[in-house]
Motif scaffolding. Structure first.
Motif, PDB file in Angstrom:
ATOM      1  N   PRO A  36       0.840  -1.194   0.000  1.00  0.00           N
ATOM      2  CA  PRO A  36       0.000   0.000   0.000  1.00  0.00           C
ATOM      3  C   PRO A  36       0.879   1.250   0.000  1.00  0.00           C
ATOM      4  O   PRO A  36       1.975   1.256   0.564  1.00  0.00           O
ATOM      5  CB  PRO A  36      -0.810  -0.114   1.290  1.00  0.00           C
TER       6      PRO A  36
ATOM      7  N   GLU B 262      -2.189   5.722   1.217  1.00  0.00           N
ATOM      8  CA  GLU B 262      -3.203   4.761   1.652  1.00  0.00           C
ATOM      9  C   GLU B 262      -3.027   4.410   3.130  1.00  0.00           C
ATOM     10  O   GLU B 262      -3.998   4.304   3.873  1.00  0.00           O
ATOM     11  CB  GLU B 262      -3.138   3.490   0.799  1.00  0.00           C
ATOM     12  N   ILE B 263      -1.781   4.241   3.539  1.00  0.00           N
ATOM     13  CA  ILE B 263      -1.503   3.947   4.946  1.00  0.00           C
ATOM     14  C   ILE B 263      -1.926   5.122   5.812  1.00  0.00           C
ATOM     15  O   ILE B 263      -2.568   4.949   6.851  1.00  0.00           O
ATOM     16  CB  ILE B 263      -0.008   3.626   5.149  1.00  0.00           C
TER      17      ILE B 263
ATOM     18  N   GLN C 125      -8.278   7.573   9.643  1.00  0.00           N
ATOM     19  CA  GLN C 125      -9.662   7.115   9.799  1.00  0.00           C
ATOM     20  C   GLN C 125      -9.875   6.288  11.063  1.00  0.00           C
ATOM     21  O   GLN C 125     -10.927   6.348  11.674  1.00  0.00           O
ATOM     22  CB  GLN C 125     -10.115   6.319   8.569  1.00  0.00           C
ATOM     23  N   SER C 126      -8.869   5.541  11.445  1.00  0.00           N
ATOM     24  CA  SER C 126      -9.003   4.671  12.616  1.00  0.00           C
ATOM     25  C   SER C 126      -8.705   5.397  13.927  1.00  0.00           C
ATOM     26  O   SER C 126      -8.980   4.879  15.000  1.00  0.00           O
ATOM     27  CB  SER C 126      -8.031   3.493  12.498  1.00  0.00           C
TER      28      SER C 126
ATOM     29  N   ASP D  43      -6.418  -6.744   4.435  1.00  0.00           N
ATOM     30  CA  ASP D  43      -7.657  -7.331   3.843  1.00  0.00           C
ATOM     31  C   ASP D  43      -7.531  -8.820   3.681  1.00  0.00           C
ATOM     32  O   ASP D  43      -6.664  -9.401   3.271  1.00  0.00           O
ATOM     33  CB  ASP D  43      -7.954  -6.673   2.501  1.00  0.00           C
TER      34      ASP D  43
ATOM     35  N   THR E 246      -5.169  -4.665  10.017  1.00  0.00           N
ATOM     36  CA  THR E 246      -6.167  -4.133   9.070  1.00  0.00           C
ATOM     37  C   THR E 246      -6.015  -4.724   7.683  1.00  0.00           C
ATOM     38  O   THR E 246      -6.705  -4.289   6.768  1.00  0.00           O
ATOM     39  CB  THR E 246      -6.059  -2.595   8.966  1.00  0.00           C
TER      40      THR E 246
ATOM     41  N   LYS F 177      -5.659   5.218   6.304  1.00  0.00           N
ATOM     42  CA  LYS F 177      -6.087   4.200   7.273  1.00  0.00           C
ATOM     43  C   LYS F 177      -5.781   4.649   8.704  1.00  0.00           C
ATOM     44  O   LYS F 177      -6.600   4.475   9.611  1.00  0.00           O
ATOM     45  CB  LYS F 177      -5.383   2.864   7.016  1.00  0.00           C
TER      46      LYS F 177
ATOM     47  N   LEU G  93      -0.994  -2.228  10.598  1.00  0.00           N
ATOM     48  CA  LEU G  93      -1.228  -2.648   9.220  1.00  0.00           C
ATOM     49  C   LEU G  93      -1.576  -4.130   9.140  1.00  0.00           C
ATOM     50  O   LEU G  93      -2.439  -4.527   8.354  1.00  0.00           O
ATOM     51  CB  LEU G  93      -0.005  -2.343   8.350  1.00  0.00           C
TER      52      LEU G  93
ATOM     53  N   GLU H 177      -5.705   5.936  14.823  1.00  0.00           N
ATOM     54  CA  GLU H 177      -4.392   5.440  15.234  1.00  0.00           C
ATOM     55  C   GLU H 177      -3.309   6.508  15.064  1.00  0.00           C
ATOM     56  O   GLU H 177      -2.369   6.563  15.842  1.00  0.00           O
ATOM     57  CB  GLU H 177      -4.019   4.179  14.447  1.00  0.00           C
TER      58      GLU H 177
END
Length: 123
Positions: free
Chosen positions: A34, A38-39, A45-46, A123, A121, A42, A118, A48
């Motif tokens: 990623p 993108e990281i 949004q979380s 996928d 999370t 993430k 990572l 973190e």
């Protein structure tokens, strides 16, 4: 007695580079690695990212890094004169020293936390 000498010229075999690997599609690359963006999304949004920033502040305070950077800023300001220093000047002068002096243990802890995040999370 006359000996004839033959000059032998050997052709060296041409070494060819190996063929390039087959191209990967963007989807394959994104799944495997990623992007930083993108990281970052993430992490934001979380929530973190904020937790990591707070952890970083705590660790840098504990090890004295923050006090050291404040002292460098004060010394630079005294040297140049308070009215002759901008925030940009401080950032330009102090940033390389600051980055270089972050303890490896702090960097390693943050990296481990990001990797764990990572992995959790994936996928």
């Amino acid at each position: 007695m006359s000996h004839s000498h033959k000059l032998v010229i050997k052709r060296s075999s041409m070494s060819r580079p190996p063929p390039p690997p087959p191209p990967t599609t963007n989807k394959d690359q994104q799944h495997q690695n990623p992007s930083f963006q993108e990281i970052n999304i993430k992490l934001i949004q979380s929530g973190e990212k904020e937790r990591l920033k707070e952890l970083l502040r705590e660790r840098l305070l504990e090890c004295g890094w923050i006090d050291e950077m404040k002292a460098l800023c004060r010394a630079f300001t005294r040297k140049k004169g308070r009215n002759n220093v901008t925030v940009d000047d401080l950032v330009h002068v102090i940033s390389p020293k600051g980055r270089a002096s972050v303890p490896n243990s702090v960097k390693a802890e943050l990296l481990q936390r990001i990797r764990a995040f990572l992995a959790s999370t994936a996928d």
